[in-house]
Design an enzyme around this catalytic site. Structure first.
Site, PDB file in Angstrom:
ATOM      1  N   ARG A 195       0.833  -1.207   0.000  1.00  0.00           N
ATOM      2  CA  ARG A 195       0.000   0.000   0.000  1.00  0.00           C
ATOM      3  C   ARG A 195       0.871   1.262   0.000  1.00  0.00           C
ATOM      4  O   ARG A 195       0.433   2.305  -0.441  1.00  0.00           O
ATOM      5  CB  ARG A 195      -0.889   0.030   1.256  1.00  0.00           C
ATOM      6  CG  ARG A 195      -2.027  -0.958   1.263  1.00  0.00           C
ATOM      7  CD  ARG A 195      -2.679  -1.018   2.647  1.00  0.00           C
ATOM      8  NE  ARG A 195      -3.209   0.255   3.104  1.00  0.00           N
ATOM      9  CZ  ARG A 195      -4.406   0.737   2.796  1.00  0.00           C
ATOM     10  NH1 ARG A 195      -5.200   0.037   2.015  1.00  0.00           N
ATOM     11  NH2 ARG A 195      -4.814   1.881   3.277  1.00  0.00           N
ATOM     12  N   ARG A 248       9.861   5.543  -3.106  1.00  0.00           N
ATOM     13  CA  ARG A 248      10.226   6.500  -4.165  1.00  0.00           C
ATOM     14  C   ARG A 248      11.697   6.856  -4.101  1.00  0.00           C
ATOM     15  O   ARG A 248      12.214   7.138  -3.030  1.00  0.00           O
ATOM     16  CB  ARG A 248       9.452   7.801  -3.987  1.00  0.00           C
ATOM     17  CG  ARG A 248       7.992   7.674  -4.192  1.00  0.00           C
ATOM     18  CD  ARG A 248       7.398   9.062  -4.452  1.00  0.00           C
ATOM     19  NE  ARG A 248       5.966   8.955  -4.303  1.00  0.00           N
ATOM     20  CZ  ARG A 248       5.286   9.436  -3.274  1.00  0.00           C
ATOM     21  NH1 ARG A 248       5.908  10.098  -2.320  1.00  0.00           N
ATOM     22  NH2 ARG A 248       3.990   9.271  -3.215  1.00  0.00           N
ATOM     23  N   ARG A 297      -9.142  -6.456  13.363  1.00  0.00           N
ATOM     24  CA  ARG A 297      -8.379  -5.716  14.358  1.00  0.00           C
ATOM     25  C   ARG A 297      -9.245  -4.596  14.888  1.00  0.00           C
ATOM     26  O   ARG A 297      -9.999  -3.953  14.132  1.00  0.00           O
ATOM     27  CB  ARG A 297      -7.104  -5.115  13.744  1.00  0.00           C
ATOM     28  CG  ARG A 297      -5.983  -6.082  13.608  1.00  0.00           C
ATOM     29  CD  ARG A 297      -5.550  -6.721  14.909  1.00  0.00           C
ATOM     30  NE  ARG A 297      -4.600  -5.903  15.660  1.00  0.00           N
ATOM     31  CZ  ARG A 297      -4.230  -6.188  16.897  1.00  0.00           C
ATOM     32  NH1 ARG A 297      -4.744  -7.226  17.537  1.00  0.00           N
ATOM     33  NH2 ARG A 297      -3.347  -5.421  17.513  1.00  0.00           N
ATOM     34  N   ARG A 321       0.025   5.653  16.426  1.00  0.00           N
ATOM     35  CA  ARG A 321       0.187   7.022  15.934  1.00  0.00           C
ATOM     36  C   ARG A 321      -0.496   8.033  16.835  1.00  0.00           C
ATOM     37  O   ARG A 321      -1.373   7.677  17.624  1.00  0.00           O
ATOM     38  CB  ARG A 321      -0.316   7.190  14.495  1.00  0.00           C
ATOM     39  CG  ARG A 321      -1.525   6.381  14.107  1.00  0.00           C
ATOM     40  CD  ARG A 321      -1.767   6.419  12.589  1.00  0.00           C
ATOM     41  NE  ARG A 321      -2.882   5.542  12.260  1.00  0.00           N
ATOM     42  CZ  ARG A 321      -3.195   5.123  11.045  1.00  0.00           C
ATOM     43  NH1 ARG A 321      -2.515   5.530  10.010  1.00  0.00           N
ATOM     44  NH2 ARG A 321      -4.216   4.314  10.852  1.00  0.00           N
ATOM     45  N   GLU A 349      -3.652   6.447  19.019  1.00  0.00           N
ATOM     46  CA  GLU A 349      -4.371   5.305  18.436  1.00  0.00           C
ATOM     47  C   GLU A 349      -3.716   4.002  18.903  1.00  0.00           C
ATOM     48  O   GLU A 349      -2.564   3.740  18.567  1.00  0.00           O
ATOM     49  CB  GLU A 349      -4.303   5.453  16.914  1.00  0.00           C
ATOM     50  CG  GLU A 349      -5.156   4.477  16.153  1.00  0.00           C
ATOM     51  CD  GLU A 349      -5.192   4.823  14.654  1.00  0.00           C
ATOM     52  OE1 GLU A 349      -5.364   6.007  14.300  1.00  0.00           O
ATOM     53  OE2 GLU A 349      -5.037   3.892  13.857  1.00  0.00           O
ATOM     54  N   TYR A 357      -9.723  -4.764   2.693  1.00  0.00           N
ATOM     55  CA  TYR A 357      -8.999  -3.590   3.188  1.00  0.00           C
ATOM     56  C   TYR A 357      -9.162  -2.465   2.165  1.00  0.00           C
ATOM     57  O   TYR A 357      -8.249  -2.114   1.431  1.00  0.00           O
ATOM     58  CB  TYR A 357      -7.523  -3.975   3.342  1.00  0.00           C
ATOM     59  CG  TYR A 357      -6.641  -3.033   4.136  1.00  0.00           C
ATOM     60  CD1 TYR A 357      -7.092  -1.824   4.621  1.00  0.00           C
ATOM     61  CD2 TYR A 357      -5.327  -3.391   4.408  1.00  0.00           C
ATOM     62  CE1 TYR A 357      -6.260  -0.988   5.346  1.00  0.00           C
ATOM     63  CE2 TYR A 357      -4.480  -2.564   5.124  1.00  0.00           C
ATOM     64  CZ  TYR A 357      -4.960  -1.361   5.588  1.00  0.00           C
ATOM     65  OH  TYR A 357      -4.124  -0.534   6.296  1.00  0.00           O
ATOM     66  N   ASP A 361      -9.926   1.313   0.677  1.00  0.00           N
ATOM     67  CA  ASP A 361      -9.837   2.752   0.952  1.00  0.00           C
ATOM     68  C   ASP A 361     -11.183   3.391   0.615  1.00  0.00           C
ATOM     69  O   ASP A 361     -12.003   2.797  -0.087  1.00  0.00           O
ATOM     70  CB  ASP A 361      -8.733   3.382   0.087  1.00  0.00           C
ATOM     71  CG  ASP A 361      -7.343   3.036   0.610  1.00  0.00           C
ATOM     72  OD1 ASP A 361      -7.211   2.852   1.828  1.00  0.00           O
ATOM     73  OD2 ASP A 361      -6.410   2.945  -0.199  1.00  0.00           O
TER      74      ASP A 361
HETATM   75  N1  UDP Z   1       3.359   0.823   7.894  1.00  0.00           N
HETATM   76  C1  UDP Z   1       4.574   0.737   8.533  1.00  0.00           C
HETATM   77  N2  UDP Z   1       5.090   1.856   9.112  1.00  0.00           N
HETATM   78  C2  UDP Z   1       4.461   3.054   9.076  1.00  0.00           C
HETATM   79  C3  UDP Z   1       3.221   3.145   8.400  1.00  0.00           C
HETATM   80  C4  UDP Z   1       2.692   2.000   7.826  1.00  0.00           C
HETATM   81  O1  UDP Z   1       5.156  -0.324   8.603  1.00  0.00           O
HETATM   82  O2  UDP Z   1       4.990   4.031   9.633  1.00  0.00           O
HETATM   83  C5  UDP Z   1       2.810  -0.411   7.278  1.00  0.00           C
HETATM   84  C6  UDP Z   1       1.921  -1.190   8.237  1.00  0.00           C
HETATM   85  O3  UDP Z   1       2.146  -2.564   7.992  1.00  0.00           O
HETATM   86  C7  UDP Z   1       0.534  -0.820   7.773  1.00  0.00           C
HETATM   87  C8  UDP Z   1       0.731  -0.683   6.276  1.00  0.00           C
HETATM   88  O4  UDP Z   1       2.021  -0.116   6.145  1.00  0.00           O
HETATM   89  O5  UDP Z   1      -0.396  -1.827   8.083  1.00  0.00           O
HETATM   90  C9  UDP Z   1      -0.286   0.190   5.593  1.00  0.00           C
HETATM   91  O6  UDP Z   1      -0.277   1.475   6.158  1.00  0.00           O
HETATM   92  P1  UDP Z   1      -1.428   2.518   5.898  1.00  0.00           P
HETATM   93  O7  UDP Z   1      -0.936   3.857   6.317  1.00  0.00           O
HETATM   94  O8  UDP Z   1      -1.925   2.359   4.515  1.00  0.00           O
HETATM   95  O9  UDP Z   1      -2.526   2.033   6.943  1.00  0.00           O
HETATM   96  P2  UDP Z   1      -3.954   2.656   7.334  1.00  0.00           P
HETATM   97  O10 UDP Z   1      -3.875   4.120   7.114  1.00  0.00           O
HETATM   98  O11 UDP Z   1      -4.958   1.932   6.495  1.00  0.00           O
HETATM   99  O12 UDP Z   1      -4.088   2.303   8.788  1.00  0.00           O
END
Ligand code: UDP
Length: 377
Positions: A181, A185, A258, A289, A309, A357, A359
């Site tokens: 996801r 870059r 989850r 976060r 969170e 999952y 968006d």
């Molecule tokens: N992820 C990570 N570190 C970060 C942010 C995301 O390892 O700092 C990984 C983690 O496995 C997560 C996945 O990337 O489940 C997808 O992150 P995303 O931000 O898309 O998750 P969402 O916003 O859906 O909670």
């Protein structure tokens, strides 16, 4: 709406009973009412909008169920949502905080420069290539996928702890697609998404939901699963956006989700962390976060709200946030799909009913498709 039951003319009150006022249900109801159909939209919660619901405090829209940043590359979806609200120019650029070391996300030249002191894309690629040599063949799980994308240093500092907290299991036991996801870059660019369109609706998500549901009857605090009998014979068709296993009374067993717990604090300061989203990527910090809501809308209020969170396990009755799409849950979901195919006059849609999952933009696209199939036969 007129049906013949045993030769007796029976007038049903609604064309559709929509279970859930989240994005799928609200978009579907909007499209059908626009076509002259009557919808009753119910929700077990006391507010509309599902997980995009915002609570306003001191002029700040709080994302009650976690950060929702709208992004899409689908022009049709973008034009659709822009009918209901103008979007601001917020670009998500989270900071990863690993034990006090700050890194830019997603993984890009800023991250690599901070991690290794490299300056050029070629230097970064050389580092990653050396570190990913341990992964042979196609990555079999999230750990291997992550290492093959960004190497072991980034994996250990910015991915492992965060991911294992979020999902409650080892990276070696998680599907590879989850980490795909995130963009990787080789340019200096901290925009978290690759999508062409991005922003936060000005006036909040509630404004969009209220528009979408304006042509429908809406009843809150109505739990479909608990009081299914109350709704029998009320509508021609049902649109169900709740959890698929719950719909079938868990006959085949429970799918895994989850959960999340949010801890929100009001602070008498203008600016707490200087960014909307800060990820805590070590394994010791119990939350994943901290969201500082005002920054989504460039707020200049004298106070601020921050939300920690905490990922949690999920139990029946709790809010299910993320489907755990590993192999065994996918297999169980496929068995539930077979039951869906036998269910006449019920449309299943959204993150929980499709155990996906998704968006926000994908949910909207899927609801628009479902509505167009209904409208055009
Ligand atoms: N992820 C990570 N570190 C970060 C942010 C995301 O390892 O700092 C990984 C983690 O496995 C997560 C996945 O990337 O489940 C997808 O992150 P995303 O931000 O898309 O998750 P969402 O916003 O859906 O909670």
């Amino acid at each position: 709406m007129v049906t013949l039951l045993n030769g007796v003319c029976d007038i049903m009150k609604y064309d559709y009973l929509v279970v859930g006022t989240g994005l799928f249900g609200a978009v579907f109801a909007h499209e059908m009412t626009r076509n002259g159909k009557k919808c009753l939209v119910i929700d077990k919660r006391s507010h509309k909008g599902g997980n995009v619901y915002c609570r306003e405090k001191d002029g700040i829209n709080l994302h009650e169920y976690g950060a929702h940043i709208f992004h899409t590359s689908d022009k049709k979806v973008w034009n659709f949502v822009n009918q209901f609200a103008e979007f601001n120019n917020y670009i998500n650029s989270p900071i990863a905080n690993y034990k006090g070391e700050f890194y830019n996300l997603p993984f890009n030249m800023n991250t690599f420069h901070k991690m290794w002191g490299v300056n050029t894309p070629a230097e970064a690629a050389a580092k990653i290539n050396a570190q990913k040599a341990s992964v042979r063949g196609k990555p079999q799980n999230l750990a291997e996928q992550a290492v093959s994308l960004v190497g072991t240093d980034v994996f250990e500092k910015l991915i492992r702890g965060y991911t294992e907290k979020q999902w409650g299991r080892k990276c070696e036991e998680l599907p590879a697609f989850i980490i795909k996801r995130l963009p990787v870059r080789y340019i200096y660019d901290n925009n978290y998404y690759n999508d062409r369109f991005q922003g936060i609706p000005m006036g909040g998500y509630n404004k969009i939901i209220n528009h979408l549901l304006s042509g429908s009857d809406v009843e809150l605090n109505r739990d479909y699963s608990e009081h299914r009998g109350d709704f029998a014979g009320l509508a021609e068709k049902i649109v169900y956006t709740g959890a698929i296993d719950e719909y079938f009374g868990y006959v085949l067993g429970e799918l895994e989700y989850r959960g999340l717990r949010f801890e929100t604090t009001r602070l008498e300061i203008e600016n707490y962390q200087g960014v909307a989203v800060m990820n805590f990527t070590d394994s010791d910090t119990p939350y994943t976060r901290i969201i500082e809501h005002k920054h989504f809308e460039f707020g200049n209020q004298t106070v601020t709200y921050v939300t920690k969170e905490y990922p949690s396990s999920w139990q029946r009755g709790g809010e299910a946030y993320y489907p755990v799409n590993d192999l065994s849950n996918q297999e169980l979901y496929i068995k539930y799909r077979a039951l869906v195919d036998r269910e006449k006059n019920v449309i299943f849609g959204g993150r929980l009913a499709e155990y996906k999952y998704y968006d926000m933009d994908k949910v909207i696209a899927s609801a628009l498709t479902a509505a167009s199939i209904e409208n055009n036969g």
